[in-house]
Design a protein around this motif. Structure first.
Motif, PDB file in Angstrom:
ATOM      1  N   ASP A   9       2.055  -1.267  -0.832  1.00  0.00           N
ATOM      2  CA  ASP A   9       3.012  -0.474  -0.041  1.00  0.00           C
ATOM      3  C   ASP A   9       4.311  -0.186  -0.769  1.00  0.00           C
ATOM      4  OD1 ASP A   9       2.083  -1.859   3.152  1.00  0.00           O
ATOM      5  OD2 ASP A   9       1.673   0.105   2.265  1.00  0.00           O
ATOM      6  N   LEU A  10       4.203   0.175  -2.019  1.00  0.00           N
ATOM      7  CA  LEU A  10       5.408   0.391  -2.820  1.00  0.00           C
ATOM      8  C   LEU A  10       6.030   1.747  -2.520  1.00  0.00           C
ATOM      9  CD1 LEU A  10       7.129  -0.712  -5.214  1.00  0.00           C
ATOM     10  CD2 LEU A  10       5.667   0.631  -6.711  1.00  0.00           C
ATOM     11  N   SER A  11       7.328   1.744  -2.272  1.00  0.00           N
ATOM     12  CA  SER A  11       8.059   3.004  -2.099  1.00  0.00           C
ATOM     13  C   SER A  11       9.295   2.985  -2.976  1.00  0.00           C
ATOM     14  CB  SER A  11       8.502   3.183  -0.639  1.00  0.00           C
ATOM     15  OG  SER A  11       7.400   3.403   0.186  1.00  0.00           O
ATOM     16  N   ILE A  12       9.505   4.056  -3.704  1.00  0.00           N
ATOM     17  CA  ILE A  12      10.699   4.164  -4.542  1.00  0.00           C
ATOM     18  C   ILE A  12      11.376   5.493  -4.242  1.00  0.00           C
ATOM     19  CG2 ILE A  12      11.590   4.181  -6.909  1.00  0.00           C
ATOM     20  CD1 ILE A  12       9.075   2.742  -7.787  1.00  0.00           C
ATOM     21  N   ALA A  23      10.195   9.715  -4.284  1.00  0.00           N
ATOM     22  CA  ALA A  23       9.338   9.817  -5.459  1.00  0.00           C
ATOM     23  C   ALA A  23       8.010   9.102  -5.276  1.00  0.00           C
ATOM     24  CB  ALA A  23      10.062   9.270  -6.676  1.00  0.00           C
ATOM     25  N   VAL A  24       8.041   7.929  -4.692  1.00  0.00           N
ATOM     26  CA  VAL A  24       6.817   7.149  -4.486  1.00  0.00           C
ATOM     27  C   VAL A  24       6.816   6.675  -3.034  1.00  0.00           C
ATOM     28  CG1 VAL A  24       5.553   5.071  -5.133  1.00  0.00           C
ATOM     29  CG2 VAL A  24       6.740   6.385  -6.875  1.00  0.00           C
ATOM     30  N   VAL A  65      13.946   0.693  -5.095  1.00  0.00           N
ATOM     31  CA  VAL A  65      12.655   0.333  -4.528  1.00  0.00           C
ATOM     32  C   VAL A  65      12.914   0.012  -3.062  1.00  0.00           C
ATOM     33  CG1 VAL A  65      10.775  -1.310  -4.572  1.00  0.00           C
ATOM     34  CG2 VAL A  65      11.811  -0.540  -6.707  1.00  0.00           C
ATOM     35  N   THR A  66      12.457   0.892  -2.178  1.00  0.00           N
ATOM     36  CA  THR A  66      12.828   0.693  -0.780  1.00  0.00           C
ATOM     37  C   THR A  66      11.861  -0.200  -0.021  1.00  0.00           C
ATOM     38  OG1 THR A  66      11.697   2.751  -0.281  1.00  0.00           O
ATOM     39  CG2 THR A  66      14.068   2.870  -0.585  1.00  0.00           C
ATOM     40  N   GLY A 230       3.912  11.581  -4.451  1.00  0.00           N
ATOM     41  CA  GLY A 230       4.297  10.180  -4.282  1.00  0.00           C
ATOM     42  C   GLY A 230       3.277   9.308  -3.582  1.00  0.00           C
ATOM     43  N   GLU A 231       2.118   9.842  -3.248  1.00  0.00           N
ATOM     44  CA  GLU A 231       1.114   9.009  -2.574  1.00  0.00           C
ATOM     45  C   GLU A 231      -0.164   8.965  -3.394  1.00  0.00           C
ATOM     46  OE1 GLU A 231       2.280  10.905   1.687  1.00  0.00           O
ATOM     47  OE2 GLU A 231       0.341   9.915   1.564  1.00  0.00           O
ATOM     48  N   VAL A 232      -0.918   7.881  -3.214  1.00  0.00           N
ATOM     49  CA  VAL A 232      -2.237   7.814  -3.830  1.00  0.00           C
ATOM     50  C   VAL A 232      -3.199   8.408  -2.823  1.00  0.00           C
ATOM     51  CG1 VAL A 232      -4.082   6.312  -4.647  1.00  0.00           C
ATOM     52  CG2 VAL A 232      -1.721   5.809  -5.233  1.00  0.00           C
ATOM     53  N   ILE A 233      -3.646   9.629  -3.080  1.00  0.00           N
ATOM     54  CA  ILE A 233      -4.472  10.286  -2.073  1.00  0.00           C
ATOM     55  C   ILE A 233      -5.964  10.059  -2.292  1.00  0.00           C
ATOM     56  CG2 ILE A 233      -2.837  12.074  -1.407  1.00  0.00           C
ATOM     57  CD1 ILE A 233      -5.033  13.581  -3.574  1.00  0.00           C
ATOM     58  N   GLU A 234      -6.325   9.588  -3.503  1.00  0.00           N
ATOM     59  CA  GLU A 234      -7.715   9.212  -3.711  1.00  0.00           C
ATOM     60  C   GLU A 234      -7.767   8.113  -4.757  1.00  0.00           C
ATOM     61  OE1 GLU A 234     -10.354  12.465  -4.067  1.00  0.00           O
ATOM     62  OE2 GLU A 234     -12.162  11.218  -4.142  1.00  0.00           O
ATOM     63  N   TYR A 235      -8.677   7.180  -4.565  1.00  0.00           N
ATOM     64  CA  TYR A 235      -8.792   6.049  -5.490  1.00  0.00           C
ATOM     65  C   TYR A 235     -10.260   5.711  -5.591  1.00  0.00           C
ATOM     66  CZ  TYR A 235      -8.319   1.258  -7.260  1.00  0.00           C
ATOM     67  OH  TYR A 235      -8.411   0.111  -7.995  1.00  0.00           O
TER      68      TYR A 235
END
Lengths: 338, 303, 317
Positions: A9-12, A23-24, A65-66, A230-235
């Protein structure tokens, strides 16, 4: 099994006078020892910011890093003191930056620059460190006799090899490579990718390869994370990504690439442009450009849905909220106005 | 590759925008400048001085107040009637300073304008064409630079005679080499950029390229230097007038006022002090503004 | 070898630069012909001279030697006035969408400038009308008329560059890596646009790029350059189906393929590119060539037609 790197759950965000640059946003990533994760996305997707976040090199101000944690070998890197972080940088986690032309200090010899990282992290100094530097040069295919040459005496490809030597000098567990071959000619790129692949195997280094080139991903990576706004939309593990790309954006990426092996009369690009990170679209960030978007896509942000095994995707089609369509690249046919 | 696309702030097509509204880059520079408090202080002070200069005649009539001597009221300190006191001839110091502002600004602006006009043109030509022409021009400039500018100014004034116009000429000419240098450096860095090649490709001739493409992009360092140049010109004027080579009495000029009060420093220091402080504050304000401008213009230069 | 519908013919083009270290042979004897309405792709890596070739054709660099025949007339010796007229027929799109636009000019000023220089409009209204037409042609919204380049993203900026190149209604456009600096999805948009414009306006392109996958999609014929010389030239399909020159083979095999199933046999080149300054006689690729032998280092290979329409410069083919 504990992972080498686990991002939760990283947000920057960057707090600028023009607005809050997101950004993230709430990304989750994992990496095992010895594995290579590809971080794919276009400009502004947040890949470099993620890498800087792991290294705790996000400029603060204005970056921050929020939320979220970054677990490396079990410890949360966000919580350790700067002293300890410095012992990790260059030693356990190394980074290769994009532009080899500016990554090296022009007034230090390459030997000194490799020796520097050795001296900081290991109990070796002086001649012994320089000897080791020479060994590293040989490892990356440069004669050790060039240990006293300056960066300007090397070509772009060789400079990048020096950068690789510096990053591997202390045998890190994780190597973050930010578009390491984008600035290089394609034949040199092939050489450097070969080198990285071999070294990775030899040292069992885990690697996070940031790139926009799906071809590079196919060559080097075990797993892939596609980033957008800023998001991981597929992994997915690499096999599954190439056989069954699920997110409309991923399809769009494949459709934008001219294929060497097929007869394609017209490319099928994604319409529109990357969103403004200070003013992201509501709901699913990709919906303004998605050819399959429905009204609900503007209202509800998708969560991670499992496609198959480790393959996950963020799309309302996979949450059963939007009808699944057989996805092909769509060519607008007519000229679009931007 | 990544840095190029990312450099833009995307224009938001959803927000309605009048078709003809020009979002000027100078507005952007102004916005950045506003944030610099010291620069704004400098700007305010300059503004006040400019105001005085423009409305000098309204504030104090020239013939009856500024140059008329009143020997009964000599060297009086500040009072209700004379806010800053009177000088050695009984003239109101405040009134003289206000008119002196006009002189200082005139010389500053015109001298610098002259220097930019001549020096800038020479520098642009030298930078654009390079080769022998560049060499010839810049070596001439070097010769001028080898002479201390104040001596050069003195020489010119001596030759032509002391007057306001000759003063502007002298100071202007002695400043030409430094502007030539600055503009040449700017032009050199711009000359090889792709948009200049693009201009050639569409058929623009040299004149158009220099005036429409190169010079507008070369302005930033010139503007900064000009602000500081005005400060320098004011100082030079004061200096030259101090030694009697500038404005002739009874015309008020800050440097001349400084000189006039020299002998009375012991018991009427205010005659020297006030014009001295005025010079100091003006120079300080110009420097603050110049620094602020440099910072406000810099990010523009980088991108 | 002049074809009757050849728009551009280049013979023996050379461009040398004097450097402190010696004479830099940027372009060293290049020959090709482009027919009206077709696209010639020029491929190579850094230092091969492809950009210099493009600029030399427009006389943005003055050629050291050689002839450039545009519609049969040699433009190398033309006077400034004659060249002004030719400039209306030959234009260029640059690689860097930021550096190629004057940051102090608005979109409409940039696109309108060619019209002003060549006095093709007689009033402000006419100018604005033409500029708007051009913007519509390249898919730029009218709202951007008074925007500045720095406010726009790479894709839009490149469209401005394309509009500017089209303003004079040219017959021939040199495209110097027009999409290399753009994101992948924007590349595709711009490439499609260029294809559409070619069909609509009957343009002839010379498409310079290092990206082989892009050039295959876009070009009819392709020339491969190495260190200032053309080493192979063929129709697009033929080059990819049957590359003959060892460098072309290595180049093709080096491209990372976005597919797991298709594995190309990789030919990895040893070493680095040799210097274009005072090059030694003999084949310039010999130092890195897996097939090279002694004879390669003695004589310069000539570009010969080994199959119909397929030319190679190599002693070993």
């Amino acid at each position: 099994m504990s992972k080498l790197l686990k991002i939760n759950d990283l947000s920057i965000h960057y707090l600028t006078e023009d607005g809050d640059v997101k950004a993230v946003n709430n990304i989750n990533l994992e990496l095992d020892a010895g594995e290579t994760l590809g971080l794919v996305g276009e400009t502004g997707a947040g890949k470099t910011t993620t890498a800087l976040g792991i290294m705790r090199l996000v400029p603060n101000p204005p970056g921050e890093v929020t939320s979220g944690t970054i677990e490396f070998e079990g410890r949360d890197l966000m919580k350790i003191p700067e002293e300890e972080m410095r012992m990790i940088r260059g030693n356990k986690i190394s980074m290769i930056f994009q532009d080899p032309m500016t990554s090296l200090n022009p007034v230090m010899t390459v030997g000194e620059q490799i020796a520097e990282v050795i001296e900081i992290h290991q109990d070796i100094a002086g001649k012994e460190a320089m000897d080791k530097a020479g060994d590293m040069l040989e490892l990356v295919g440069i004669p050790a006799t060039r240990v006293n040459d300056y960066p300007h005496q090397f070509s772009g490809g060789m400079k990048q090899r020096v950068v690789i030597a510096i990053s591997l000098a202390c045998n890190p567990q994780l190597l973050i490579a930010d578009e390491p071959t984008t600035a290089l000619d394609v034949t040199i790129q092939a050489q450097v990718l070969d080198l990285m692949r071999n070294l990775k195997k030899e040292f069992n280094t885990a690697m996070m390869m940031i790139t926009h080139d799906l071809g590079v991903v196919a060559e080097v990576c075990d797993k892939v994370a596609i980033m957008y706004a800023g998001e991981v939309i597929e992994y997915a593990p690499i096999q599954q990504l190439f056989e069954n790309p699920s997110h409309p954006y991923t399809h769009g990426l494949f459709g934008s690439i001219p294929n060497l092996d097929e007869e394609v009369t017209r490319l099928t690009p994604i319409t529109g442009l990357m969103p403004d990170p200070t003013d992201l679209p509501s709901g699913c960030t990709f919906h303004p450009r998605c050819p399959y978007a429905k009204p609900i896509c503007a209202q509800q942000a998708p969560k991670n849905s499992v496609v198959e095994g480790e393959h996950r995707v963020k799309c309302l089609m996979f949450e059963g909220l939007v009808d699944k369509v057989s996805i092909k690249g769509t060519d607008q046919g007519k000229k679009e106005v931007v | 590759m990544s840095s190029v696309s990312n450099a833009a702030k995307p224009v938001d097509l959803d927000k309605p925008k009048a078709k003809n509204k020009k979002r000027s880059q100078w507005a952007e520079v102004w916005r950045r400048l506003k944030k610099n408090k010291m620069a704004m202080v400098g700007l305010a002070i300059i503004g006040a001085i400019v105001f005085c200069a423009i409305f000098a005649d309204v504030i104090a009539d020239y013939d009856s107040v500024v140059i008329k001597q009143n020997l009964k009221a000599r060297m009086e300190g500040p009072s209700a009637e004379h806010i800053l006191g009177t000088d050695e001839f009984g003239r109101d110091i405040f009134a003289r300073m206000v008119h002196g502002a006009r002189v200082s600004l005139q010389v500053g602006l015109i001298a610098v304008g002259l220097a930019i006009g001549i020096g800038g043109s020479l520098g642009a030509i030298a930078g654009y064409y390079g080769g022998r022409l560049d060499n010839i021009i810049m070596r001439c400039m070097d010769v001028f630079l080898a002479i201390p500018s104040i001596l050069l100014a003195i020489a010119i004034v001596s030759a032509l005679g002391p007057s306001l116009f000759n003063l502007m000429l002298a100071i202007g000419i002695s400043s030409v080499p430094s502007y030539a240098r600055i503009v040449r450096a700017s032009v050199l860095s711009i000359r090889d950029q792709e948009f200049i090649e693009a201009a050639r490709a569409i058929g623009a001739n040299d004149f158009r390229i220099i005036t429409k493409h190169i010079i507008p992009n070369a302005l930033a360092p010139v503007i900064v230097q000009a602000t500081l140049g005005v400060a320098g010109a004011i100082l030079s004027t004061a200096g030259l007038s101090f030694i009697g080579m500038g404005i002739q009495p009874p015309a008020p000029e800050w440097g001349a006022m400084l000189s006039g009060g020299r002998q009375y420093l012991r018991y009427a220091a205010h005659i020297t002090a006030f014009p001295g402080v005025a010079i100091m504050i003006t120079i300080l304000a110009l420097n603050l503004l110049g620094d602020g401008l440099r910072d406000a213009l810099d990010p523009r230069l980088k991108s | 070898m002049a074809a009757s519908n050849a728009l551009l013919e280049v013979r023996g083009l050379k461009k040398h630069f004097k450097t402190p270290k010696g004479l830099l042979h940027a372009v060293d004897g290049v020959n090709f012909t482009i027919e009206k309405g077709r696209t010639l792709g020029i491929v190579g890596e850094s230092g091969c001279g492809k950009s210099t070739t493009g600029r030399a054709i427009l006389r943005l660099h003055e050629p050291t030697a050689g002839e450039i025949l545009f519609e049969g007339k040699n433009i190398v010796d033309m006077s400034k006035q004659e060249m002004q007229k030719i400039r209306r027929e030959m234009q260029i799109i640059f690689q860097d969408p930021f550096a190629s636009l004057n940051p102090r000019m608005t979109v409409s000023e940039i696109i309108g400038e060619p019209l002003l220089i060549h006095k093709l409009v007689s009033s402000k209204e006419e100018l604005e009308k033409k500029v708007e037409e051009l913007m519509t042609l390249v898919g730029l919204s009218e709202r951007l008329l008074n925007a500045y380049p720095h406010e726009l993203d790479g894709g839009r900026r490149q469209r401005i560059g394309i509009a500017r190149a089209l303003a004079l209604n040219p017959k021939f456009i040199v495209c110097d890596e027009p999409v290399s600096a753009l994101d992948v999805s924007i590349q595709a948009q711009v490439l499609n646009l260029m294809q559409d414009l070619q069909e609509e306006l009957g343009l002839t392109f010379m498409f310079i790029t290092h990206d082989l996958s892009v050039v295959k999609h876009f070009s009819d014929d392709i020339g491969v350059m190495y260190l200032g010389q053309m080493v192979e030239k063929a129709a697009s399909k033929d080059l990819f189906a049957d590359p003959l020159h060892p460098y072309t083979k290595a180049l093709l095999s080096a491209i990372p393929v976005p597919s797991l199933t298709h594995k190309r046999e990789r030919v990895t080149l040893e070493g680095e590119i040799t210097s274009p300054i005072n090059p030694a006689p003999g084949c310039r690729f010999a130092a890195r060539c897996p097939l090279a032998n002694d004879s390669c280092k003695k004589a310069d290979p000539e570009l010969r037609e080994v199959k119909p329409g397929h030319f190679v410069a190599c002693h070993m083919v």
